[in-house]
Design a protein around this motif. Sequence first.
Motif, PDB file in Angstrom:
ATOM      1  N   PHE A  18       0.831  -1.203   0.000  1.00 54.79           N
ATOM      2  CA  PHE A  18       0.000   0.000   0.000  1.00 54.79           C
ATOM      3  C   PHE A  18       0.866   1.253   0.000  1.00 54.79           C
ATOM      4  CE2 PHE A  18      -3.300  -2.964   1.123  1.00 54.79           C
ATOM      5  CZ  PHE A  18      -4.459  -2.390   0.618  1.00 54.79           C
ATOM      6  N   ARG A  19       1.946   1.258   0.788  1.00 57.72           N
ATOM      7  CA  ARG A  19       2.844   2.420   0.823  1.00 57.72           C
ATOM      8  C   ARG A  19       3.428   2.707  -0.551  1.00 57.72           C
ATOM      9  NH1 ARG A  19       4.674   0.673   5.971  1.00 57.72           N
ATOM     10  NH2 ARG A  19       6.371  -0.454   4.979  1.00 57.72           N
ATOM     11  N   TYR A  20       3.754   1.650  -1.291  1.00 60.61           N
ATOM     12  CA  TYR A  20       4.301   1.815  -2.637  1.00 60.61           C
ATOM     13  C   TYR A  20       3.316   2.597  -3.514  1.00 60.61           C
ATOM     14  CZ  TYR A  20       5.793   0.718  -7.369  1.00 60.61           C
ATOM     15  OH  TYR A  20       6.164   0.834  -8.685  1.00 60.61           O
ATOM     16  N   VAL A  21       2.046   2.243  -3.452  1.00 61.09           N
ATOM     17  CA  VAL A  21       1.045   2.933  -4.277  1.00 61.09           C
ATOM     18  C   VAL A  21       0.804   4.344  -3.761  1.00 61.09           C
ATOM     19  CG1 VAL A  21      -1.342   2.901  -5.114  1.00 61.09           C
ATOM     20  CG2 VAL A  21      -0.072   0.765  -4.915  1.00 61.09           C
ATOM     21  N   PHE A  22       0.731   4.521  -2.444  1.00 59.15           N
ATOM     22  CA  PHE A  22       0.455   5.839  -1.869  1.00 59.15           C
ATOM     23  C   PHE A  22       1.613   6.815  -2.070  1.00 59.15           C
ATOM     24  CE2 PHE A  22      -2.568   3.635   1.223  1.00 59.15           C
ATOM     25  CZ  PHE A  22      -3.691   4.036   0.522  1.00 59.15           C
ATOM     26  N   ALA A  23       2.814   6.314  -2.322  1.00 63.59           N
ATOM     27  CA  ALA A  23       3.984   7.186  -2.430  1.00 63.59           C
ATOM     28  C   ALA A  23       3.875   8.154  -3.616  1.00 63.59           C
ATOM     29  CB  ALA A  23       5.258   6.355  -2.544  1.00 63.59           C
ATOM     30  N   PRO A  31     -16.652  11.823  -6.560  1.00 59.88           N
ATOM     31  CA  PRO A  31     -17.106  12.215  -5.219  1.00 59.88           C
ATOM     32  C   PRO A  31     -17.235  11.052  -4.226  1.00 59.88           C
ATOM     33  CG  PRO A  31     -18.374  13.370  -6.881  1.00 59.88           C
ATOM     34  CD  PRO A  31     -17.500  12.390  -7.614  1.00 59.88           C
ATOM     35  N   SER A  32     -17.452   9.836  -4.706  1.00 65.23           N
ATOM     36  CA  SER A  32     -17.650   8.700  -3.795  1.00 65.23           C
ATOM     37  C   SER A  32     -16.481   7.727  -3.745  1.00 65.23           C
ATOM     38  CB  SER A  32     -18.900   7.922  -4.201  1.00 65.23           C
ATOM     39  OG  SER A  32     -20.018   8.760  -4.116  1.00 65.23           O
ATOM     40  N   LEU A  33     -15.728   7.605  -4.830  1.00 64.38           N
ATOM     41  CA  LEU A  33     -14.612   6.650  -4.890  1.00 64.38           C
ATOM     42  C   LEU A  33     -13.395   7.319  -5.508  1.00 64.38           C
ATOM     43  CD1 LEU A  33     -16.199   3.363  -6.289  1.00 64.38           C
ATOM     44  CD2 LEU A  33     -15.329   3.728  -4.007  1.00 64.38           C
ATOM     45  N   THR A  34     -12.251   7.040  -4.933  1.00 60.44           N
ATOM     46  CA  THR A  34     -10.984   7.501  -5.497  1.00 60.44           C
ATOM     47  C   THR A  34     -10.151   6.278  -5.824  1.00 60.44           C
ATOM     48  OG1 THR A  34     -10.996   9.559  -4.257  1.00 60.44           O
ATOM     49  CG2 THR A  34      -8.867   8.792  -5.035  1.00 60.44           C
ATOM     50  N   MET A  35      -9.538   6.301  -7.000  1.00 54.45           N
ATOM     51  CA  MET A  35      -8.667   5.209  -7.405  1.00 54.45           C
ATOM     52  C   MET A  35      -7.245   5.747  -7.509  1.00 54.45           C
ATOM     53  SD  MET A  35      -8.857   2.603 -10.675  1.00 54.45           S
ATOM     54  CE  MET A  35      -8.716   3.854 -11.933  1.00 54.45           C
ATOM     55  N   LEU A  36      -6.326   5.102  -6.820  1.00 50.34           N
ATOM     56  CA  LEU A  36      -4.903   5.412  -6.899  1.00 50.34           C
ATOM     57  C   LEU A  36      -4.225   4.262  -7.629  1.00 50.34           C
ATOM     58  CD1 LEU A  36      -4.289   6.469  -3.187  1.00 50.34           C
ATOM     59  CD2 LEU A  36      -4.897   7.931  -5.100  1.00 50.34           C
ATOM     60  N   VAL A  37      -3.370   4.578  -8.591  1.00 48.14           N
ATOM     61  CA  VAL A  37      -2.695   3.534  -9.351  1.00 48.14           C
ATOM     62  C   VAL A  37      -1.211   3.853  -9.475  1.00 48.14           C
ATOM     63  CG1 VAL A  37      -4.756   2.945 -10.675  1.00 48.14           C
ATOM     64  CG2 VAL A  37      -3.154   4.592 -11.607  1.00 48.14           C
ATOM     65  N   ARG A  38      -0.437   2.788  -9.582  1.00 43.26           N
ATOM     66  CA  ARG A  38       0.991   2.918  -9.829  1.00 43.26           C
ATOM     67  C   ARG A  38       1.462   1.654 -10.533  1.00 43.26           C
ATOM     68  NH1 ARG A  38       5.764   4.322  -5.526  1.00 43.26           N
ATOM     69  NH2 ARG A  38       7.367   4.636  -7.102  1.00 43.26           N
ATOM     70  N   SER A  39       2.357   1.814 -11.464  1.00 44.67           N
ATOM     71  CA  SER A  39       2.873   0.686 -12.228  1.00 44.67           C
ATOM     72  C   SER A  39       3.585  -0.294 -11.301  1.00 44.67           C
ATOM     73  CB  SER A  39       3.839   1.196 -13.294  1.00 44.67           C
ATOM     74  OG  SER A  39       4.400   0.124 -13.989  1.00 44.67           O
ATOM     75  N   ILE A  85      -3.423  -1.112  -7.834  1.00 44.24           N
ATOM     76  CA  ILE A  85      -4.597  -0.248  -7.738  1.00 44.24           C
ATOM     77  C   ILE A  85      -5.098  -0.264  -6.305  1.00 44.24           C
ATOM     78  CG2 ILE A  85      -6.960   0.111  -8.555  1.00 44.24           C
ATOM     79  CD1 ILE A  85      -6.041  -1.760 -10.989  1.00 44.24           C
ATOM     80  N   VAL A  86      -5.350   0.922  -5.760  1.00 47.19           N
ATOM     81  CA  VAL A  86      -6.000   1.040  -4.457  1.00 47.19           C
ATOM     82  C   VAL A  86      -7.284   1.824  -4.659  1.00 47.19           C
ATOM     83  CG1 VAL A  86      -5.868   1.972  -2.113  1.00 47.19           C
ATOM     84  CG2 VAL A  86      -3.848   0.950  -3.155  1.00 47.19           C
ATOM     85  N   MET A  87      -8.404   1.214  -4.289  1.00 49.32           N
ATOM     86  CA  MET A  87      -9.698   1.879  -4.336  1.00 49.32           C
ATOM     87  C   MET A  87     -10.030   2.363  -2.940  1.00 49.32           C
ATOM     88  SD  MET A  87     -11.059   2.147  -7.185  1.00 49.32           S
ATOM     89  CE  MET A  87     -12.216   1.545  -8.335  1.00 49.32           C
ATOM     90  N   MET A  88     -10.337   3.642  -2.815  1.00 45.92           N
ATOM     91  CA  MET A  88     -10.667   4.242  -1.531  1.00 45.92           C
ATOM     92  C   MET A  88     -12.085   4.796  -1.587  1.00 45.92           C
ATOM     93  SD  MET A  88      -7.009   6.113  -0.659  1.00 45.92           S
ATOM     94  CE  MET A  88      -7.714   7.665  -0.949  1.00 45.92           C
ATOM     95  N   ALA A  89     -12.887   4.436  -0.608  1.00 45.95           N
ATOM     96  CA  ALA A  89     -14.257   4.942  -0.525  1.00 45.95           C
ATOM     97  C   ALA A  89     -14.262   6.246   0.263  1.00 45.95           C
ATOM     98  CB  ALA A  89     -15.164   3.926   0.139  1.00 45.95           C
ATOM     99  N   ARG A  90     -15.115   7.139  -0.154  1.00 40.50           N
ATOM    100  CA  ARG A  90     -15.316   8.396   0.548  1.00 40.50           C
ATOM    101  C   ARG A  90     -16.704   8.392   1.169  1.00 40.50           C
ATOM    102  NH1 ARG A  90     -13.352  12.958  -3.773  1.00 40.50           N
ATOM    103  NH2 ARG A  90     -11.132  12.519  -3.685  1.00 40.50           N
TER     104      ARG A  90
END
Length: 119
Positions: A18-23, A31-39, A85-90
């Motif tokens: 998770f830290r790798y993706v969040f970096a 407004p409801s979902l955020t997607m964070l991605v990293r290769s 991919i990290v999916m975050m709910a808001r």
Amino acid sequence: MTTGRFARHQRLLTSSDFRYVFAYPRRFNHPSLTMLVRSNHQSFARLGLAIPKRHIKRAVDRNRIKRQIRESFRAWQTKLVGWDIVMMARSGADRLSNRELHDVLELHWQKLATLCADS
């Protein structure tokens, strides 16, 4: 993986994953979902979920959202090769119907698939 399963190697499991993706993520907002991605430089996509109790109070709603995200990911995983991919709910994600949640996820996957095609 064409079996449609969500195998262990396709999940982000550890805090370092998770830290790798969040970096340094690429971010796709809604407004409801955020997607964070990293290769991830691998031959498959991996999915992590961050559905906090702080934003989605009821367990039944958190589980429904997670189930919908996983099911949608299974359908798209062959087109998203090479991404973590990290999916975050808001707040407010629990008020989306299954159909609305599906539509939001489709938009996110399409944006990421476009990014994959451009890379």
